[in-house]
Enzyme design. Structure first.
Site, mmCIF file in Angstrom:
data_model
loop_
_atom_site.group_PDB
_atom_site.id
_atom_site.type_symbol
_atom_site.label_atom_id
_atom_site.label_comp_id
_atom_site.label_asym_id
_atom_site.label_seq_id
_atom_site.Cartn_x
_atom_site.Cartn_y
_atom_site.Cartn_z
ATOM 1 N N LYS A 64 -5.272 6.258 -5.654
ATOM 2 C CA LYS A 64 -5.933 7.017 -6.137
ATOM 3 C C LYS A 64 -6.490 7.963 -6.814
ATOM 4 O O LYS A 64 -6.811 7.717 -7.742
ATOM 5 C CB LYS A 64 -4.226 8.155 -6.884
ATOM 6 C CG LYS A 64 -3.858 9.198 -7.907
ATOM 7 C CD LYS A 64 -3.665 10.394 -7.184
ATOM 8 C CE LYS A 64 -3.424 11.629 -8.003
ATOM 9 N NZ LYS A 64 -2.931 12.862 -7.103
ATOM 10 N N ASP A 87 5.160 -0.058 -5.398
ATOM 11 C CA ASP A 87 7.024 -0.349 -6.022
ATOM 12 C C ASP A 87 7.216 1.337 -5.236
ATOM 13 O O ASP A 87 8.525 1.322 -4.805
ATOM 14 C CB ASP A 87 7.324 -0.434 -7.427
ATOM 15 C CG ASP A 87 8.482 -0.871 -8.280
ATOM 16 O OD1 ASP A 87 8.730 -0.730 -6.883
ATOM 17 O OD2 ASP A 87 9.307 -0.920 -9.043
#
Ligand code: NAD
Length: 356
Positions: free
Chosen positions: A189, A247
């Protein structure tokens, strides 16, 4: 540590005739112990000789040892260098730090490898998913560096280092080369976290340059990546991600191929490797003989490959796939009514039959 075979993790590991592997087994809690029982049954039906060193970790041992991860558990893994682990419950919002995170950090298990591959017989939206998530396992927001800023605000500190980012990127590219994979996609990001995620992306680009012409490289912003994965997962191959996105995206990938019940994983370091499913301890299902042991059995197959037992690993995977494709002895999450042990027994029977 460089993988050599598809799904393999240890270079130069060779089969030594009639060698007994000593392996640490952490059954975990919740559904963990029953999954471990089924998995042991499956491994006992292979020709690989395993001596299990069973150790306990998690909430149940806190009273006895004052910690969910006693030192003798870490010592056992350091000694044997390989462990198979069931899930361990982490209470939300209070208490000890996650035993899972502590274990990965204490042993330097820097690469979390989570393959997500379609299986015949599973009712999923896509048939040709074949992804490998390579998740950085030691830093990012999992450092547990948090504090209150006054009574009404809290701060979590996200750490990204060049060393850890380059190390995981190198692992992803080496994995791709060793396993005949065509592409690595870095997920980040960096448009918002220009410094931390920016450094992760820059590190991936640096490493990618050394593999140019051998493995394709591209990057995706994590939100776009999630949409792309649910719309056209077949376009992606190996994904490399910082800890938290790794995750989340690995659960998404598990959902694409049949859910958490079938998603295996490996935590790889230079000194040790711990094999465990993506899923957690599902406490509501504990002791009911309902949960699917596939993820732990497939994690054990990854472990066999790591131990230099690729033939046994392939046989275990084939037996799991055959039982699932047949669909008669599968657990509730795969649309069946069979229990955990019945599924394990069916896979073990397959293995014994195939050995005749
Ligand atoms: P979970 O993965 O335990 O369960 C979520 C749901 O997925 C379950 O309710 C169940 O419907 C399904 N599921 C999971 N495993 C399954 C299986 N083997 N067969 C069939 N269905 C299965 O996630 P959660 O409820 O968010 O977490 C429970 C606990 O596990 C928490 O304390 C969490 O911290 C812990 N956890 C541990 C690990 C680990 O040990 N590595 C990983 C994730 C979560």
């Amino acid at each position: 540590m460089v993988p050599r075979h598809r799904g393999a993790h240890r270079p130069g590991a060779t089969r030594m005739a009639s060698m007994t592997h000593r392996i640490t087994l952490i059954p975990g809690d919740g559904i963990g112990p029953e999954l471990a029982e089924a998995t042991r049954r499956v491994l006992a039906a292979t020709d690989v000789r395993i001596e299990w060193e069973v150790v306990e970790a998690g909430e149940s041992v806190i009273e006895r040892y004052g910690t969910p991860l006693p030192e003798h558990v870490l010592e056992s893994i350091r000694r044997n260098r390989v462990a198979l682990k069931g899930p361990i419950t982490t209470p939300v919002g209070h208490g000890f730090r996650s035993a899972n995170v502590t274990l990965r950090q204490a042993l330097g298990l820097y690469a979390n490898v989570r393959p997500a591959r379609s299986m015949k017989g599973l009712d999923t939206r896509y048939e040709n998913v074949d992804l490998v998530i390579v998740r950085e396992n030691t830093e990012d927001l999992y450092g547990g560096i948090e504090h209150m800023v006054g009574p009404d605000a809290a701060e979590s500190i996200k750490i990204i280092t060049r060393a850890a980012s380059e190390r995981i990127a190198r692992y992803a590219f080496e994995y791709a080369v060793a396993n005949g994979r065509r592409k690595v996609t870095a997920v980040h990001k960096a448009n918002i976290m220009k410094l931390s995620d920016g450094l992760f992306l820059e590190s991936c680009r640096t490493i990618a340059a050394a593999y140019e012409g051998r493995v394709e490289f591209e990057d995706r912003i994590v939100d776009n990546m999630c949409m792309q994965l649910v719309q056209k997962p077949e376009l992606y191959d190996v994904l490399v991600l910082p800890n938290l996105y790794g995750d989340i995206v690995s659960d998404l990938a598990a959902g694409l191929v049949g859910g958490l019940g079938v998603a295996p994983g490996a935590n790889i370091g230079t000194e040790a490797a711990v094999f465990e499913p993506v899923h957690g301890s599902a406490p509501r299902y504990a002791g009911l003989d309902r949960s699917n042991p596939t993820a732990l059995i497939l994690s054990a197959a990854l472990m066999l490959r790591h131990l230099g037992e690729p033939a046994a690993a392939t046989r275990v995977e084939a037996a799991v796939r055959a039982v699932i494709a047949e669909g008669r002895t599968v657990t509730y999450d795969l649309g069946g009514t069979s229990g955990t042990q019945a599924f394990g027994e069916a896979v073990a029977d397959r293995l014994s039959l195939a050995a005749v």
